[in-house]
Enzyme design. Structure first.
Site, PDB file in Angstrom:
ATOM      1  N   CYS A   2     -13.315   5.672  66.014  1.00 24.59           N
ATOM      2  CA  CYS A   2     -14.690   5.181  66.735  1.00 24.59           C
ATOM      3  C   CYS A   2     -16.291   5.638  66.116  1.00 24.59           C
ATOM      4  O   CYS A   2     -15.905   6.279  65.155  1.00 24.59           O
ATOM      5  CB  CYS A   2     -14.681   5.759  68.304  1.00 24.59           C
ATOM      6  N   ARG A  27     -16.102   1.339  62.022  1.00 23.44           N
ATOM      7  CA  ARG A  27     -15.032   2.576  62.467  1.00 23.44           C
ATOM      8  C   ARG A  27     -14.427   1.718  63.922  1.00 23.44           C
ATOM      9  O   ARG A  27     -13.493   2.494  64.359  1.00 23.44           O
ATOM     10  CB  ARG A  27     -16.024   3.692  62.862  1.00 23.44           C
ATOM     11  N   TRP A  74     -12.983   1.808  68.776  1.00 24.94           N
ATOM     12  CA  TRP A  74     -11.720   1.269  68.484  1.00 24.94           C
ATOM     13  C   TRP A  74     -10.431   1.827  69.252  1.00 24.94           C
ATOM     14  O   TRP A  74     -10.075   3.072  69.178  1.00 24.94           O
ATOM     15  CB  TRP A  74     -11.499   1.663  66.894  1.00 24.94           C
ATOM     16  N   ASN A 100     -15.148  10.340  69.566  1.00 26.31           N
ATOM     17  CA  ASN A 100     -14.099   9.892  68.664  1.00 26.31           C
ATOM     18  C   ASN A 100     -13.168  10.686  68.391  1.00 26.31           C
ATOM     19  O   ASN A 100     -13.487  11.928  68.222  1.00 26.31           O
ATOM     20  CB  ASN A 100     -15.119   9.525  67.286  1.00 26.31           C
ATOM     21  N   GLY A 101     -11.910  10.205  68.640  1.00 26.60           N
ATOM     22  CA  GLY A 101     -10.676  11.252  68.155  1.00 26.60           C
ATOM     23  C   GLY A 101      -9.689  10.791  69.218  1.00 26.60           C
ATOM     24  O   GLY A 101      -9.869   9.689  70.014  1.00 26.60           O
ATOM     25  N   GLU A 481       6.393  -3.615  48.514  1.00 26.38           N
ATOM     26  CA  GLU A 481       5.236  -3.568  48.946  1.00 26.38           C
ATOM     27  C   GLU A 481       4.278  -3.275  47.825  1.00 26.38           C
ATOM     28  O   GLU A 481       3.438  -3.850  47.617  1.00 26.38           O
ATOM     29  CB  GLU A 481       5.127  -2.450  49.930  1.00 26.38           C
ATOM     30  N   LYS A 485       0.781  -5.618  46.596  1.00 26.48           N
ATOM     31  CA  LYS A 485      -0.220  -5.046  46.353  1.00 26.48           C
ATOM     32  C   LYS A 485      -0.918  -5.540  45.121  1.00 26.48           C
ATOM     33  O   LYS A 485      -1.844  -5.891  45.117  1.00 26.48           O
ATOM     34  CB  LYS A 485      -0.179  -3.570  46.507  1.00 26.48           C
ATOM     35  N   GLU A 488      -1.476  -9.363  45.260  1.00 27.11           N
ATOM     36  CA  GLU A 488      -3.047  -9.963  45.931  1.00 27.11           C
ATOM     37  C   GLU A 488      -4.319  -9.458  45.659  1.00 27.11           C
ATOM     38  O   GLU A 488      -5.108 -10.029  45.968  1.00 27.11           O
ATOM     39  CB  GLU A 488      -2.671  -9.467  47.354  1.00 27.11           C
ATOM     40  N   HIS A 504      22.235  -9.687  37.537  1.00 22.86           N
ATOM     41  CA  HIS A 504      22.808 -10.953  38.025  1.00 22.86           C
ATOM     42  C   HIS A 504      21.882 -12.025  37.778  1.00 22.86           C
ATOM     43  O   HIS A 504      21.535 -13.134  38.373  1.00 22.86           O
ATOM     44  CB  HIS A 504      23.130 -10.958  39.313  1.00 22.86           C
ATOM     45  N   LYS A 603      -8.063 -11.569  56.022  1.00 25.05           N
ATOM     46  CA  LYS A 603      -7.480 -10.366  56.724  1.00 25.05           C
ATOM     47  C   LYS A 603      -6.159 -10.663  57.775  1.00 25.05           C
ATOM     48  O   LYS A 603      -5.322  -9.908  57.977  1.00 25.05           O
ATOM     49  CB  LYS A 603      -8.465  -9.409  57.351  1.00 25.05           C
TER      50      LYS A 603
HETATM   51  C1  AGP Z   1      -1.068  -7.134  52.928  1.00 26.33           C
HETATM   52  O1  AGP Z   1      -1.731  -6.567  52.067  1.00 26.33           O
HETATM   53  C2  AGP Z   1      -1.701  -8.366  53.359  1.00 26.33           C
HETATM   54  N1  AGP Z   1      -3.115  -8.289  54.034  1.00 26.33           N
HETATM   55  C3  AGP Z   1      -0.781  -9.418  54.478  1.00 26.33           C
HETATM   56  O2  AGP Z   1       0.381  -9.433  53.788  1.00 26.33           O
HETATM   57  C4  AGP Z   1      -0.620  -8.835  55.926  1.00 26.33           C
HETATM   58  O3  AGP Z   1       0.108  -7.715  55.522  1.00 26.33           O
HETATM   59  C5  AGP Z   1      -0.241  -9.998  56.662  1.00 26.33           C
HETATM   60  O4  AGP Z   1      -0.689 -11.260  56.762  1.00 26.33           O
HETATM   61  C6  AGP Z   1       0.389  -9.499  58.140  1.00 26.33           C
HETATM   62  O5  AGP Z   1      -0.690  -9.231  58.822  1.00 26.33           O
HETATM   63  P1  AGP Z   1      -0.518  -8.597  60.259  1.00 26.33           P
HETATM   64  O6  AGP Z   1       0.000  -7.351  59.754  1.00 26.33           O
HETATM   65  O7  AGP Z   1      -2.033  -8.682  60.730  1.00 26.33           O
HETATM   66  O8  AGP Z   1       0.412  -9.377  61.146  1.00 26.33           O
END
Ligand code: AGP
Length: 608
Positions: A2, A27, A74, A100-101, A481, A485, A488, A504, A603
Site C-alpha cells: 500500500c 503501490r 492494495w 503498509n505491510g 515460463e 517471457k 512476449e 522425436h 495486463k
Molecule cells: C504473463 O507474462 C502474461 N502477462 C499473461 O500470460 C498472463 O499470465 C495471463 O494473461 C494470465 O493472467 P492472470 O494471471 O491475471 O489470469
C-alpha cells in the site's frame, strides 16, 4: 503493498495528501482515505475504489486542517471496502493510523484487545494498531507508539496522529519502506519518494525500527530504545517517472527485484517452522481432502506455467492425480468433474475471462474450487470456495514476474497442506521443506546478482530470431515460463521443449548456431539433461545452461553456464526463473522494445 503519506505544515493538508497518494497508486489502488486534524477533532474521509473517488468525495465534503495522514490500499486482509480502507481509528476517533505491510499476529492481538474491551469494525490486520496506541497512550504519542509496535510481528510502515498532540505525526517502519520529506515550515512522510517529489528533494531514508516525530518545524528521529538519531539528508536526483519505478528503468525490472520481499510476504503467517501451515481462507477439512480423487489446475499464460509446477509438487507430496489445463481448452473439452474434484484456478488479476469461465464450469459440476489470486475481492476470489492470496502487490508490467514466483509459493503451500492432511509426507519432511522455503528470498537475491553475466548473454542473443528452452521435470516447467517471457517482451520466437522429447522430431530444427537455453537444476535428471545437451551440441547448437553451484562437469558440454545457488530441487523453479526473467528483460532492452507494455498484450485479458 500500500502507499502511505503524511503532512504537517501551514497549508490545508487534504489536497497535499491526495496529491501524494496519486504518486503512490502503483503501490495499490483498490481503496483510499485520509484523516486530518481540525479543531481537536480527527476528520476521516475514505472510499472504495480509485483515488478519484476520494477526490470526488472531498470536493463534495471537504475536510480542513494542516496535519494529516493518507493511504492508498492494495488489500491483503479484508476485501476492498470503505470499512476496510485506511486510515483506521480507535473507538472514540482520537487516534488515526495508516499502515503498509502485514501484521502477522493480528488475530491474537485482536483477541487480546477484545479481552481489554476493544471492539473492531474492520476485517483488517491494521485495525489493531490504533487500539494498541490507545491502550498505551498516556499523554506521549511517541511512547505509546513504541509500546504498541513492541506488540507487533510482521512488516509495517505506520503513520499515526492523535488529537491530543494535534501538530504531530509519529511514524515508524519495519520491513516496509518509509521516507521523510523535508521542507521549510512543513514536513512529510511517505512510503516512497515519488509522493513528495513535487514538494521537496530533501529526504531522510528511514531504516527499520526507526521512529520519527514530525511537526511543521521539526523532525526528530529515534531508535527503538528512544535514543535520538542524527541522519544524513539524501538529495533526490531522480525525476518523477523514475521515482515511481523506484529508480529502476522499468516496472518489470523493479518487480523482478521485488521478488525476495513478496516471496517472503506470501509465506508470512502461513509457513512458520514448528507450526501448522495456517491458511485462513482455505477451509477444506481432512475428510474433504481424503475424498478428493482428482485435482485440476486451470489457468492461462504465466499462471498456467505456475500450475505445471503445482502439478509436480502436489503429485509428489500429496500423491493425488493432478491435471493442468489451459483455461480456454479446459472449458470446451467436457472435462470429467464431480464432487470428488478439487479445482485450483490461478490468476494474478482474478479477472481473466477463460479462467473465470473454467471456475464456473467446475462449480456447476460440484467441484471444490480454490482460487490463487493476487487481487483481494477479485471475481475469482468472490466465486471460489477457498482462496489463497498471493501478496505480490500490484504488478504493473504486463509481463508477469513476481506474480509467477508468488504463485509458485502458493502451489508449494497448497501441496504441503494437502500432504499434511493426507499424511503422505512426514512432519520432519514438511519441516525440511518449510525451512528450505524460508530460505528462498535470499537465494532469489543471490540469483539477482548475476545481472552483469546475463546482460552479456542478452547482448549476444538479441539478434536471434529463434531460441529453444530445454528442461526436464520442473526445469521443463520453468523453461515454458522463460520462453513465454522472451516471446512476449522481445518478440523473438522461442519454444520450450521437454529435453527428452526433442529427438522425436523438433531436433530437426537445430542447426549451426541455434541458441538453446538448457535448464539443469534437477539433480536426479542432471546426467540425462547433459546427454540431451550433447545431442543438440553435436548438431551445432550454441548452449547456455543454468545449473546449481557444484555441478562443474556441465562446463565441458556447454558454451556457457550460469550457476545458481544450491536450492532444494523441488523449490528450484522459484530461483531458476529469475535469470530467465532478466535475460528476457535485457534482450528486450537490446531490441528497443516497450518492456512494460509489449505490443498486442493487455495486463488482464477479460475477454475470450
Ligand atoms: C504473463 O507474462 C502474461 N502477462 C499473461 O500470460 C498472463 O499470465 C495471463 O494473461 C494470465 O493472467 P492472470 O494471471 O491475471 O489470469
Amino acid at each position: 503493498m500500500c502507499g502511505i503519506v503524511g503532512y504537517t505544515g501551514k497549508r490545508e493538508a487534504s489536497g497535499i495528501l491526495v496529491e501524494g497518494l496519486a504518486k503512490l497508486e502503483y503501490r495499490g489502488y483498490d481503496s483510499a482515505g485520509i484523516a486530518v486534524i481540525d479543531n481537536n477533532k480527527i476528520n476521516v474521509s475514505k472510499v472504495k475504489g480509485r483515488l478519484a473517488n476520494l477526490e470526488a468525495q472531498l470536493s463534495e465534503s471537504p475536510i480542513q486542517g494542516v496535519v494529516g495522514i493518507g493511504h492508498t490500499r492494495w488489500a491483503t486482509h479484508g476485501a476492498p471496502s470503505v470499512t476496510n480502507s485506511h486510515p483506521h481509528t480507535n473507538e472514540n476517533g482520537t487516534i488515526a493510523v495508516v499502515h503498509n505491510g502485514i501484521i502477522e499476529n493480528y488475530l491474537e492481538l485482536r483477541e487480546w484487545l477484545k479481552e481489554k474491551g476493544y471492539n473492531f469494525v474492520s476485517e483488517t490486520d491494521t485495525e489493531v494498531v490504533p487500539h494498541l496506541v490507545d491502550y498505551f497512550y498516556n499523554g506521549n504519542l511517541l511512547e505509546a507508539a513504541m509500546k504498541a509496535v513492541e506488540k507487533l510481528e510482521g512488516s509495517y510502515a505506520l503513520g499515526i496522529v492523535n488529537v491530543n498532540e494535534p501538530d504531530k505525526i509519529v511514524a515508524v517502519r519495519k520491513d516496509s519502506p518509509l521516507i521523510v520529506g523535508l521542507k521549510d515550515g512543513e514536513n512529510f512522510i511517505a512510503s516512497d519518494i515519488p509522493a513528495v517529489l513535487n514538494e521537496t528533494r530533501q529526504v531522510y531514508l528511514l531504516e527499520d525500527n526507526q521512529f520519527v516525530v514530525l511537526t511543521a518545524s521539526s523532525v526528530d528521529i529515534y531508535s527503538a530504545d528512544g535514543q535520538k538519531i542524527e541522519k544524513e539528508v539524501y538529495h533526490v536526483t531522480w525525476n518523477a517517472d523514475a521515482a515511481e519505478k523506484g529508480g529502476y528503468d522499468h516496472f518489470m525490472l523493479k518487480e523482478i527485484h521485488e521478488q525476495p520481499k513478496v516471496i517472503k510476504d506470501t509465506m508470512t503467517s502461513r509457513i512458520m517452522l514448528g507450526e501448522e501451515i495456517k491458511l485462513d481462507k482455505i477451509t477444506l477439512t481432512k475428510e474433504q481432502i481424503d475424498n478428493i480423487d482428482k485435482v485440476y489446475i486451470v489457468a492461462c499464460g504465466t499462471a498456467y506455467h505456475a500450475g505445471i509446477v503445482g502439478k509436480y509438487v502436489i503429485e509428489k507430496l500429496a500423491r493425488i492425480p493432478v491435471e493442468v489445463d489451459i483455461a480456454s481448452e479446459f472449458r470446451y473439452r467436457d472435462p470429467i468433474i464431480n464432487e470428488k474434484t478439487l479445482m485450483i484456478v490461478v490468476s494474478q488479476s482474478g479477472e481473466t475471462a477463460d479462467t473465470l469461465a473454467a471456475l464456473r464450469l467446475g462449480k456447476s459440476k460440484n467441484a471444490r474450487v480454490i482460487a490463487v489470486t493476487n487481487v483481494v475481492g477479485s471475481t475469482v476470489s468472490r466465486e471460489a470456495d477457498d482462496i489463497l492470496y498471493t501478496w505480490a502487490g500490484p504488478e504493473i508490467a504486463v509481463a508477469s514476474t513476481k506474480a509467477y514466483t508468488t504463485q509458485l509459493i502458493a502451489m508449494y503451500i497448497i501441496a504441503l497442506f494437502l500432504a499434511k492432511n493426507k499424511e503422505t509426507v512426514s512432519d520432519s519432511q514438511i519441516e525440511e521443506i518449510k525451512e528450505a522455503m524460508i530460505g528462498l528470498p535470499s537465494l532469489v537475491e543471490d540469483a539477482l546478482n548475476h545481472k552483469d553475466n546475463i546482460k552479456k548473454f542478452a547482448k549476444e542473443f538479441a539478434k536471434e530470431t529463434d531460441m529453444f528452452f530445454l528442461g526436464r521435470g520442473l526445469d521443463y516447467a520453468v523453461a515454458m515460463e522463460g520462453s513465454l517471457k522472451l516471446k512476449e517482451i522481445s518478440y523473438i520466437h522461442s519454444e520450450a521443449y521437454a529435453a527428452g522429447e526433442l529427438k522425436h522430431g523438433p531436433i530437426a530444427l537445430i542447426e549451426d548456431g541455434t541458441v538453446v537455453i538448457a535448464l539443469a537444476t534437477q539433480e536426479d535428471l542432471f546426467d540425462k539433461m547433459v546427454s540431451n545437451i550433447k545431442e543438440v551440441k553435436t548438431r551445432g547448437a550454441h548452449v547456455a545452461a543454468l545449473a546449481l553451484e557444484g555441478n562443474q562437469t556441465i562446463e565441458k558440454t556447454v558454451d556457457a553456464v550460469l550457476y545458481l545457488p544450491k536450492v532444494m530441487p523441488l523449490l528450484a523453479p522459484v530461483v531458476s526463473v529469475v535469470p530467465l526473467q532478466l535475460l528476457s528483460y535485457y534482450m528486450s532492452i537490446e531490441k528497443g522494445c516497450d518492456v512494460d507494455k509489449p505490443r498486442n498484450l493487455a495486463k488482464s485479458v477479460t475477454v475470450e
